[in-house]
Design a protein around this motif. Structure first.
Motif, short mmCIF file in Angstrom:
data_model
loop_
_atom_site.label_atom_id
_atom_site.label_comp_id
_atom_site.label_asym_id
_atom_site.label_seq_id
_atom_site.Cartn_x
_atom_site.Cartn_y
_atom_site.Cartn_z
N MET A 1 0.75 -1.03 -0.01
CA MET A 1 -0.06 0.09 0.03
C MET A 1 1.01 1.35 0.06
O MET A 1 1.78 1.37 1.00
N SER A 2 0.42 2.20 -0.90
CA SER A 2 1.35 3.39 -0.86
C SER A 2 0.55 4.48 -0.19
O SER A 2 -0.52 4.46 -0.12
N ARG A 3 1.52 5.41 0.12
CA ARG A 3 0.82 6.91 0.72
C ARG A 3 1.47 7.95 0.00
O ARG A 3 2.48 7.74 -0.52
N PHE A 4 0.72 9.04 -0.06
CA PHE A 4 1.02 10.04 -1.07
C PHE A 4 1.02 11.57 0.07
O PHE A 4 0.17 11.61 0.78
N TYR A 16 -1.42 10.71 2.85
CA TYR A 16 -3.00 10.33 2.43
C TYR A 16 -2.89 8.84 1.66
O TYR A 16 -1.88 8.40 1.04
N ALA A 17 -4.14 7.89 1.95
CA ALA A 17 -3.97 6.72 1.30
C ALA A 17 -3.99 6.79 0.02
O ALA A 17 -3.67 5.59 -0.65
N ALA A 22 -5.07 13.30 -1.65
CA ALA A 22 -3.74 14.24 -1.31
C ALA A 22 -4.09 15.15 -2.36
O ALA A 22 -3.72 16.35 -1.91
N GLN A 23 -4.56 15.02 -3.74
CA GLN A 23 -4.72 16.08 -4.49
C GLN A 23 -5.80 17.02 -4.01
O GLN A 23 -5.74 18.44 -4.18
N LYS A 53 5.84 3.67 0.69
CA LYS A 53 5.46 2.47 0.91
C LYS A 53 4.91 2.20 2.31
O LYS A 53 5.83 2.36 3.25
N ALA A 54 3.76 1.93 2.65
CA ALA A 54 3.14 1.71 4.10
C ALA A 54 3.63 0.13 4.42
O ALA A 54 3.22 -0.58 3.81
#
Length: 54
Positions: A1-4, A16-17, A22-23, A53-54
């Motif tokens: 899972m990525s975060r931004f 943000y997930a 995030a935008q 990367k979370a």
């Protein structure tokens, strides 16, 4: 899972997930805005997007 998150020379946004979230909240730190006509994100100069990367 990525975060931004977006980073400007003077502010750092929250993680943000999703990129869409995030935008959506980027305007709170002056990183950019979502164009209501096209639905595309417009980043201000010197704004960077960080991914983790979370």
């Amino acid at each position: 899972m990525s975060r931004f998150k977006f980073v400007t020379p003077h502010h750092t946004g929250k993680w943000y997930a999703t990129l869409e979230m995030a935008q959506r909240f980027a305007s709170r730190i002056g990183a950019g805005f979502l164009d209501p006509r096209s639905g595309r994100f417009v980043a201000y100069p010197e704004t960077t997007l960080e991914c983790s990367k979370a």
